[in-house]
Design a protein around this motif. Structure first.
Motif, mmCIF file in Angstrom:
data_model
loop_
_atom_site.group_PDB
_atom_site.id
_atom_site.type_symbol
_atom_site.label_atom_id
_atom_site.label_comp_id
_atom_site.label_asym_id
_atom_site.label_seq_id
_atom_site.Cartn_x
_atom_site.Cartn_y
_atom_site.Cartn_z
ATOM 1 N N ASN A 15 1.140 -1.273 0.227
ATOM 2 C CA ASN A 15 0.100 -0.104 0.465
ATOM 3 C C ASN A 15 0.696 1.379 0.668
ATOM 4 O O ASN A 15 0.514 2.141 0.333
ATOM 5 C CB ASN A 15 -1.576 -0.059 1.170
ATOM 6 N N CYS A 16 1.536 1.339 -0.694
ATOM 7 C CA CYS A 16 2.955 2.487 -0.847
ATOM 8 C C CYS A 16 1.994 3.469 -1.268
ATOM 9 O O CYS A 16 1.783 3.764 -2.378
ATOM 10 C CB CYS A 16 3.725 2.137 -1.350
ATOM 11 N N SER A 17 2.118 5.035 -0.883
ATOM 12 C CA SER A 17 1.442 6.032 -2.797
ATOM 13 C C SER A 17 2.553 5.742 -3.454
ATOM 14 O O SER A 17 3.526 5.687 -3.814
ATOM 15 C CB SER A 17 2.350 7.099 -1.590
ATOM 16 N N ALA A 18 1.917 6.753 -4.549
ATOM 17 C CA ALA A 18 2.473 7.144 -5.767
ATOM 18 C C ALA A 18 3.813 7.531 -5.798
ATOM 19 O O ALA A 18 4.627 7.180 -6.512
ATOM 20 C CB ALA A 18 1.640 7.468 -6.522
ATOM 21 N N GLU A 19 4.162 8.826 -4.626
ATOM 22 C CA GLU A 19 5.910 9.057 -4.425
ATOM 23 C C GLU A 19 6.703 8.251 -4.101
ATOM 24 O O GLU A 19 8.165 8.488 -4.300
ATOM 25 C CB GLU A 19 5.733 10.300 -2.976
ATOM 26 N N THR A 20 6.463 7.946 -3.232
ATOM 27 C CA THR A 20 7.326 6.592 -2.693
ATOM 28 C C THR A 20 7.220 5.244 -4.017
ATOM 29 O O THR A 20 8.973 5.383 -4.051
ATOM 30 C CB THR A 20 6.834 5.228 -1.206
ATOM 31 N N ILE A 21 6.757 4.666 -4.512
ATOM 32 C CA ILE A 21 6.904 4.038 -6.026
ATOM 33 C C ILE A 21 8.014 4.929 -6.198
ATOM 34 O O ILE A 21 8.910 4.426 -7.321
ATOM 35 C CB ILE A 21 5.780 3.246 -6.106
ATOM 36 N N LYS A 22 7.342 6.240 -6.928
ATOM 37 C CA LYS A 22 8.347 6.743 -8.288
ATOM 38 C C LYS A 22 9.739 6.886 -7.556
ATOM 39 O O LYS A 22 10.677 6.492 -8.692
ATOM 40 C CB LYS A 22 7.279 8.008 -8.284
ATOM 41 N N GLY A 146 5.381 20.376 9.476
ATOM 42 C CA GLY A 146 5.961 19.395 9.887
ATOM 43 C C GLY A 146 5.814 17.826 8.176
ATOM 44 O O GLY A 146 5.737 17.155 8.308
ATOM 45 N N LEU A 147 4.849 18.403 7.331
ATOM 46 C CA LEU A 147 4.622 17.926 6.421
ATOM 47 C C LEU A 147 5.996 17.461 5.316
ATOM 48 O O LEU A 147 6.944 18.041 5.295
ATOM 49 C CB LEU A 147 3.566 18.488 5.144
ATOM 50 N N ARG A 148 5.855 16.381 5.004
ATOM 51 C CA ARG A 148 6.808 16.046 3.973
ATOM 52 C C ARG A 148 6.213 17.125 2.730
ATOM 53 O O ARG A 148 5.638 17.455 2.807
ATOM 54 C CB ARG A 148 6.362 14.465 3.348
ATOM 55 N N VAL A 149 7.932 17.121 1.842
ATOM 56 C CA VAL A 149 7.567 18.120 0.703
ATOM 57 C C VAL A 149 6.409 17.192 -0.597
ATOM 58 O O VAL A 149 5.720 18.258 -0.920
ATOM 59 C CB VAL A 149 9.083 17.948 0.046
ATOM 60 N N SER A 150 6.136 16.176 -0.749
ATOM 61 C CA SER A 150 5.476 15.785 -0.961
ATOM 62 C C SER A 150 3.744 16.163 -1.426
ATOM 63 O O SER A 150 2.892 16.304 -1.630
ATOM 64 C CB SER A 150 5.101 14.395 -1.317
ATOM 65 N N GLU A 151 3.697 16.548 0.289
ATOM 66 C CA GLU A 151 2.482 16.382 0.953
ATOM 67 C C GLU A 151 1.831 17.903 0.411
ATOM 68 O O GLU A 151 1.689 18.366 0.184
ATOM 69 C CB GLU A 151 2.543 16.091 2.605
ATOM 70 N N MET A 152 3.184 18.943 0.761
ATOM 71 C CA MET A 152 2.947 20.722 0.806
ATOM 72 C C MET A 152 3.264 20.628 -0.869
ATOM 73 O O MET A 152 2.090 21.408 -1.025
ATOM 74 C CB MET A 152 4.120 20.658 1.204
ATOM 75 N N HIS A 153 4.154 20.033 -1.480
ATOM 76 C CA HIS A 153 3.120 20.085 -3.109
ATOM 77 C C HIS A 153 2.018 19.610 -3.757
ATOM 78 O O HIS A 153 1.677 20.429 -4.068
ATOM 79 C CB HIS A 153 4.055 19.596 -3.818
ATOM 80 N N ARG A 154 0.837 18.740 -2.851
ATOM 81 C CA ARG A 154 -0.069 18.593 -3.138
ATOM 82 C C ARG A 154 -1.355 19.868 -2.038
ATOM 83 O O ARG A 154 -2.954 19.231 -2.587
ATOM 84 C CB ARG A 154 -0.385 17.117 -2.610
ATOM 85 N N LEU A 155 -1.251 20.439 -1.576
ATOM 86 C CA LEU A 155 -1.951 21.618 -0.981
ATOM 87 C C LEU A 155 -2.202 22.540 -1.700
ATOM 88 O O LEU A 155 -1.723 22.653 -2.828
ATOM 89 C CB LEU A 155 -1.295 21.992 0.474
ATOM 90 N N ASN A 156 -3.573 22.119 -1.590
ATOM 91 C CA ASN A 156 -4.319 23.967 -2.881
ATOM 92 C C ASN A 156 -4.812 24.987 -1.681
ATOM 93 O O ASN A 156 -4.608 24.691 -0.345
ATOM 94 C CB ASN A 156 -5.921 23.228 -3.024
ATOM 95 N N ARG A 157 -5.181 25.835 -2.327
ATOM 96 C CA ARG A 157 -5.896 27.508 -1.184
ATOM 97 C C ARG A 157 -6.385 26.804 -0.364
ATOM 98 O O ARG A 157 -6.995 27.847 0.789
ATOM 99 C CB ARG A 157 -6.294 28.719 -2.363
ATOM 100 N N ASP A 158 -7.262 26.506 -0.573
ATOM 101 C CA ASP A 158 -8.518 25.336 0.239
ATOM 102 C C ASP A 158 -8.014 24.288 1.376
ATOM 103 O O ASP A 158 -9.369 23.953 1.933
ATOM 104 C CB ASP A 158 -9.840 25.570 -0.020
ATOM 105 N N SER A 159 -7.374 23.753 1.346
ATOM 106 C CA SER A 159 -6.611 23.103 2.046
ATOM 107 C C SER A 159 -6.580 23.069 3.482
ATOM 108 O O SER A 159 -6.583 22.076 4.158
ATOM 109 C CB SER A 159 -5.183 22.633 2.045
#
Length: 308
Positions: A15-22, A146-159
């Motif tokens: 159940n690894c994320s797409a970022e981990t697999i990449k 404390g977000l990971r960079v992949s998590e920060m990258h996905r944030l939206n303005r309403d997150s």
């Protein structure tokens, strides 16, 4: 080499994320490139000498992000771990007798892969020196969430939203110190977790949003008005470090700094575990290397009770 069965296993069974697999795919491809340069095409040809040569090769490479020679120890450890996982997968799913040459080698590098927080003085110097509001908001938010960079990258303005229930009815009407922001991200293992943002960072976040007149939903945009990529975020921090004369800082060290700060502020380890999205408490406990001030505070507080 065929990495697809291994990568598919990461997705379906672990159940690894797409970022981990990449990341796994990238690390394995780099190792394959190294092997091709030495005319090695079979796993059975790989022994501890080949692995030693690969480590030496990584130590000599020019790090494009920091303009230094050699990859960081944490990067080397991650690449070795990916190769080791691949070896173990092949061993478990084939009839051939295959020895994992990384088992002994990997122990040394895993021991060095400890949290490396940035000291508060350097962080203060770096953040206050950022004259670009987007960048100051971006990296302040890293330290607050404390977000990971992949998590920060996905944030939206309403997150990030204000939620009265997060603080508690006794704190309302809210004072400035009690303002609380929160949001949700999908982290490693595709696990949904909540993160929080303090009042000071919320004001900076709001100030930044006022400047946005576009319709792009992404929270942070590049100069081309597209969602900032993970690489762009990493490059931006490296650029500010160089511009301000600060030591090079990897984005992930901001997450280490977040966790270490909370640990030294006496946060319960189980709370920090959930905030960080760790699957194991052992990983979280690695951040509880308390500073002298925290140790002294705990000692004198305990001695006061003992003497009473």
């Amino acid at each position: 080499m065929d990495f697809d069965p291994f990568l598919n296993n990461l997705k379906t069974n672990r159940n690894c994320s797409a970022e981990t697999i990449k990341a796994y795919r990238s690390d394995l491809k780099m190792f394959e490139t190294f092997l091709h340069g030495r005319s090695i095409s079979r796993l059975s040809q790989i022994n501890h000498l080949v692995i030693k040569g690969y480590i030496e090769d990584m130590q000599k490479k020019v790090n494009l992000r920091s303009a230094r020679i050699g990859l960081a120890e944490s990067s080397i450890a991650r690449r070795l771990a990916a190769i080791s996982s691949y070896f173990e997968f092949v061993r478990a799913n084939s009839d051939q007798e295959l020895r994992n040459p990384l088992k002994e080698v990997l122990r040394k590098w895993q021991k060095n892969n400890r949290p490396k927080p940035v000291d508060d003085m350097t962080l203060e110097f770096l953040i206050t020196g950022m004259t670009n509001l987007r960048d100051r908001t971006l990296f302040t938010l890293f330290l607050a969430s404390g977000l990971r960079v992949s998590e920060m990258h996905r944030l939206n303005r309403d997150s990030i939203r204000m939620d009265a229930d997060e603080v508690g009815p006794e704190d309302y009407p809210p004072e400035d110190d009690h303002l609380c922001g929160c949001g949700e991200v999908v982290g490693k293992g595709n696990k949904l977790r909540k993160f929080y943002v303090d009042a000071r960072t919320l004001y900076l976040y709001a100030e930044y949003l006022v400047t946005r007149t576009d319709q792009n939903p992404a929270l942070f945009l590049s100069e081309r008005k597209q969602r900032m990529s993970v690489r762009a975020i990493q490059y931006t921090l490296a650029t500010w470090c160089a511009r301000l004369g600060a030591p090079h800082i990897n984005v992930h060290r901001l997450r280490h700094s977040y966790a270490t700060r909370l640990a030294n502020a006496d946060i319960p380890s189980m709370v920090l575990k959930d905030l960080m999205g760790h699957s194991s408490l052992t990983t979280t406990l690695g951040y509880f290397k308390l500073n002298d001030k925290t140790l002294a505070r705990g000692y004198f507080s305990a001695m006061e009770r003992v003497n009473r």
